[in-house]
Design an enzyme around this catalytic site. Sequence first.
Site, PDB file in Angstrom:
ATOM      1  N   PHE A  85       0.727  -1.397  -0.069  1.00  0.00           N
ATOM      2  CA  PHE A  85       0.193   0.007   0.109  1.00  0.00           C
ATOM      3  C   PHE A  85       0.772   1.428  -0.151  1.00  0.00           C
ATOM      4  O   PHE A  85       0.476   2.410  -0.281  1.00  0.00           O
ATOM      5  CB  PHE A  85      -1.139  -0.188   1.074  1.00  0.00           C
ATOM      6  N   HIS A 117      -2.151   3.650  12.269  1.00  0.00           N
ATOM      7  CA  HIS A 117      -1.013   4.124  13.385  1.00  0.00           C
ATOM      8  C   HIS A 117       0.330   3.768  13.281  1.00  0.00           C
ATOM      9  O   HIS A 117       1.184   4.289  13.813  1.00  0.00           O
ATOM     10  CB  HIS A 117      -1.512   3.480  14.786  1.00  0.00           C
TER      11      HIS A 117
END
Lengths: 337, 337
Positions: free
Chosen positions: A228, A246
């Site tokens: 990604f 996160h």
Amino acid sequence: MSKSNLAPDKILQLGLAFWGSKTLLSAVELGLFSFLAKGPKDAKALAKKFDLHPRSALDFLDALVALGQLQRKGGKYSNTPESNLFLDRAKPSYVGGILEMANARLYPFWGSLTEALHSGKPQNEAKTGGNFFAKLYADPKILKMFLKSMTGLSMGAAVAIANKFPWKNYKTFVDIGTAQGGLAVQVALAHPHLTGGGYDLPVVAPICKEYFKSFKLQNRLQFYPGSFLTDPLPKADVLVMGHILHDWNMEEKKMLIAKAYDALPKGGALVVFEAIIDDNRSQNAFGLLMSLNMLIETPGGFDYTGADCRTWMADAGFKETRVEPLVGPESMVIGVK
Amino acid sequence: MSKSNLAPDKILQLGLAFWGSKTLLSAVELGLFSFLAKGPKDAKALAKKFDLHPRSALDFLDALVALGQLQRKGGKYSNTPESNLFLDRAKPSYVGGILEMANARLYPFWGSLTEALHSGKPQNEAKTGGNFFAKLYADPKILKMFLKSMTGLSMGAAVAIANKFPWKNYKTFVDIGTAQGGLAVQVALAHPHLTGGGYDLPVVAPICKEYFKSFKLQNRLQFYPGSFLTDPLPKADVLVMGHILHDWNMEEKKMLIAKAYDALPKGGALVVFEAIIDDNRSQNAFGLLMSLNMLIETPGGFDYTGADCRTWMADAGFKETRVEPLVGPESMVIGVK
């Protein structure tokens, strides 16, 4: 004492809480709960099996009883219902992988928290030129164990998302950074009309496909290989990112949200979930500590509030955003394109 | 999930409890609470004072808010009533000394718990030929700080013993291993008819005498120098041993109880207090973990149940024995000669 209604108990309990924590971590490291899953054993048998010194065996086992992780009846120790389900390596519900990792890595790395507070730099293998994830991805056996532990860790939230999100309004979904595919399986089991799957690095493919197959979901769920950070995301009505954002810094977070926006159709939804911090940053201690864990573990990662995430989603073009609590410290942030 | 009423939350919370523990320990190490005792400060001022990196400052401070150790109002952080009283180095009620010690020593030493479970050997400085107490006794400044932290740590139990024990039946008492003299002062303040004092190594004398004087008790309380391992104990109607017996092995424990018996008159009492383990060894987690801490810290020390201690007392000749709860995990065991 001038203020005799005040007591230092809670302060001392918190300050010494690492004692109980490390006791459980050592028990998981030894495989105590996996062994007891086969049946109750007395202290003598356990001391022999795990090479526990006579000086330490009873204190160790009885401390685990008092901590609510073991039961003892007539001199025989057994698992609690929880430790039997979640700390037996032989069960798919095992969450001990994350605790094994915490024992071997995070406990010593957190010992340098003060240094991290000053420097803002990771305190893990990176400090001495190492790379935990490179090592993880290089060994299929360790990788499988790690991915499995992620499934256990996300199971509660995955079940809640399968129940709470309005899946009936959508036909396809992909879980981004799917690991073993735990969330995808829970969603697919609860909603037979859905097809989709999980997206992760190509190295994860065999482990994820095997997991889908073990639930006989290989016809409805597929594995989408990619990174990604460098590739576009697969197209689907709903994209999920659990315990992903996160890990990354602000720029990377926004890039990932923008990629999700690009991959969704109009009306499609991005579902972000993790230990989302309450907007006032004063309640979700686990979320705030998880953010400090990102300080220990990553160059720029941090946890964030629901309001933060909604702002980033709105900036990326999402029309509606909302936050919904899931289980324990976990919430989901939903953005609709 | 076949057993959907079970959740791994408590297991994960316990296994990762060292995060919150170490966050408090780092705050005590930095002196955050001592600084905030002077008045509320915003994050910018705190980051500057303590050299906190922009990446870590807010997560660190807000985690302490969520953990109940700080308060935040209008962007300014302040101590809670408890952290203000017990974690400000300038106050006599400071208990942070023990947490500073836990941060610098126990946290890393507990990282080797598994090794200790196998070997039965200490994991502290002794492992590399060091001796924590030799170093402590060699530096009056460090010694004073350590003894002071012992006072804070025992204050709750000391106040309870001053209230609960039938002091009116006795005239003299000596606290064995008195450190700064915290228990002796609380007992003397509550019972003006008593005289006595504290017994400890000669090196402790100036620190203990100064403490007695600060309460204007120097006429009723004296310091008795000696080593309980090699010398007889001073004679008094009541002898107290707080957080002493657990440091020593079985033989040494029995020797200390026998010495107390010898020093007491007929009808005199020995009062032993610490985190006495419940007789079933299944409730007092702190006491059991303290015993594991003795494994980490000493060659043969261990904590014990009230029944254990009553047996040793009876074997030494004490006629009546009983256990009474004090505060939190602490109880006292009383033996009457």
